[in-house]
Write an enzyme that holds these catalytic residues in place. Structure first.
Site, mmCIF file in Angstrom:
data_model
loop_
_atom_site.group_PDB
_atom_site.id
_atom_site.type_symbol
_atom_site.label_atom_id
_atom_site.label_comp_id
_atom_site.label_asym_id
_atom_site.label_seq_id
_atom_site.Cartn_x
_atom_site.Cartn_y
_atom_site.Cartn_z
ATOM 1 C CB CYS B 121 -0.903 0.008 1.226
ATOM 2 S SG CYS B 121 -1.863 1.532 1.364
ATOM 3 C CB CYS B 124 -2.106 4.653 4.157
ATOM 4 S SG CYS B 124 -3.525 3.968 3.287
ATOM 5 C CB SER B 125 -0.647 0.978 6.660
ATOM 6 O OG SER B 125 -1.809 1.555 7.228
ATOM 7 C CB CYS B 126 -4.630 -0.770 2.434
ATOM 8 S SG CYS B 126 -5.320 0.902 2.457
#
Lengths: 225, 221
Positions: B121, B124-126
């Site tokens: 991702c 972000c941090s999906c």
């Protein structure tokens, strides 16, 4: 926004250095920041896209210098202040006087109660939406992404703007983050997975021009190629 | 709260000094700041302190990559489940009891001798929480997010993975609310193993695509 969070393709950030094992949280405060964010967000004063926008709004240099849960903390503070739930300077004042907060009851019935945690998180909340308009593209169609540089939230990263790709998957209607992050309105747009070659994204001379990079793309990001 | 903080090193609400009892280091500014924010939100009735402990416990002890490993092992041993998993990852995971936040809509990507899938991702941090838990630090870090999309083979090498010549790479950048999990290839020499045995070979990284399933020889060594 073209913020410090939009990292795809950036150079000079050093090795990844994955540890062989690590705890879920590295410091107790990370766990608290994580839980505070989830608990406060569950009240519905802001949506996921507004949370992301708040984290991205960190000054880019600071974003790159700070850790993940510091981004979360920053985002949470921004949202709480926007909603008037905490005032400017209130946290600093509390840091000085170290009075423990007394829990005297919920502000309202939207506060996430301990006995609802497992059920609420287990249920989640899909961003999928009914009533999407007819698909403009079919699987296999060639498309080109638009070139936009909004100062507001978008999920079209810089490295994939004005690039040509192929529609691979059609996921149906989802909440469109670009609008949801700005005014909280749920606008339904079709979501596709689009594939791009390494050559298209990074140039013919890149080391592996045939590697494939796939991104999830909302319909407004695409035009027919 | 007092009876429900077994997982924490100390009780955050009863701690009046600015020192961590266990390490004797002064609390960092960030730790102090989080503590102050928690105290304010608790006082305002905006968060239930017991809910915070529940949330932490949920993701520290109950939701993690062993969930995904069970799904993978089942897919390796049950062709019908494998087909269902590849058709609709979230739906198939739900039949095994794994569902919820950050996994509501999930697609499972099948590694084959021709194609290696890897998930990132960049924005972000999906990450698919119900099946893999919370993402590791490196997954959320700037170097991984920057390089996964333009140097995936270099990234894989850092993880000790070298793909055979001719294997294509597909990097999936999770830019929306679809979550992705990789179905790694079943290691050679494990035909006939039970799902329970196979589960031990499935690493977290093999389900992100920065690793492959463990070699059975190595695993038993």
């Amino acid at each position: 926004m073209n913020g410090g969070h939009d990292l795809g393709g950036m150079h000079g950030l050093g090795p990844i250095d994955p540890p062989s094992d690590e705890p879920v949280f590295h410091e107790p405060w990370e766990a608290r920041a994580f839980a505070l964010t989830l608990a406060a967000s569950s009240r519905g004063h802001w949506n996921l896209d507004q949370s992301r926008f708040a984290r991205e709004s960190m000054e880019p240099g600071e974003y790159l210098r700070t850790s993940y849960y510091e981004h979360w903390l920053h985002g949470l503070e921004v949202l709480l202040e926007e909603q008037g739930l905490i005032k400017d300077g209130e946290i600093e004042a509390r840091m000085k006087d170290s009075t423990p907060g007394e829990f005297t009851g919920f502000a309202d019935d939207r506060v996430l109660a301990a006995d609802k945690v497992v059920k609420t998180l287990g249920r989640g909340g899909s961003a999928r939406m009914d009533g999407v308009s007819a698909a403009r593209f079919n699987i296999g169609d060639r498309v080109r992404t638009i070139n936009i540089n909004p100062p507001t939230h978008t999920r079209l990263p810089r490295y994939a703007r004005a690039k040509s790709g192929v529609i691979e998957l059609d996921h149906g209607g989802f909440v469109f983050p670009d609008v949801a992050a700005t005014d909280g309105v749920k606008q339904c747009e079709r979501l596709y997975t689009v594939s791009f070659t390494g050559a298209e994204l990074w140039g013919e001379d890149c080391e592996y021009p045939d590697d494939v990079i796939l991104l999830d793309m909302f319909d407004p990001y695409l035009k027919a190629a | 709260m007092a009876d429900d903080h077994d997982h924490h090193e100390h009780d955050h609400h009863d701690e009046h000094d600015h020192h961590d009892h266990d390490h004797q280091h002064p609390m960092s500014d960030t730790a102090l700041r989080v503590k102050a924010l928690e105290s304010l939100l608790v006082e305002k009735g905006l968060v239930d302190p017991a809910a915070l402990d529940q949330l932490i416990d949920l993701y520290e002890t109950r939701i993690g990559p062993r969930n995904g490993a069970r799904i993978v092992a089942r897919a390796w041993t049950d062709p019908d489940f494998r087909a269902a998993l590849l058709a609709n990852g979230a739906e198939a995971a739900r039949t095994l009891g794994y569902e919820g936040r950050q996994g509501e809509d999930m697609k499972v990507l099948e590694n084959t001798p021709e194609t290696h899938n890897m998930v990132v991702c960049t924005l972000c941090s999906c990450y698919p929480w119900p099946v893999l838990g919370l993402p590791p630090v490196w997954y959320k870090s700037a170097p991984y997010r920057a390089r996964a999309v333009n140097d995936p083979r270099g990234v894989l090498e850092e993880f000790g993975v070298r793909l055979a010549d001719g294997v294509g790479i597909k990097v999936w950048d999770s830019t929306a609310e679809m979550r992705y999990m990789v179905l790694p290839m079943q290691p050679a020499g494990t035909e006939g193993w039970s799902a329970e045995q196979l589960e031990e070979l499935v690493t977290r990284d093999s389900m992100i695509g920065t690793g492959i399933a463990r070699d059975p020889q190595e695993a038993s060594a």
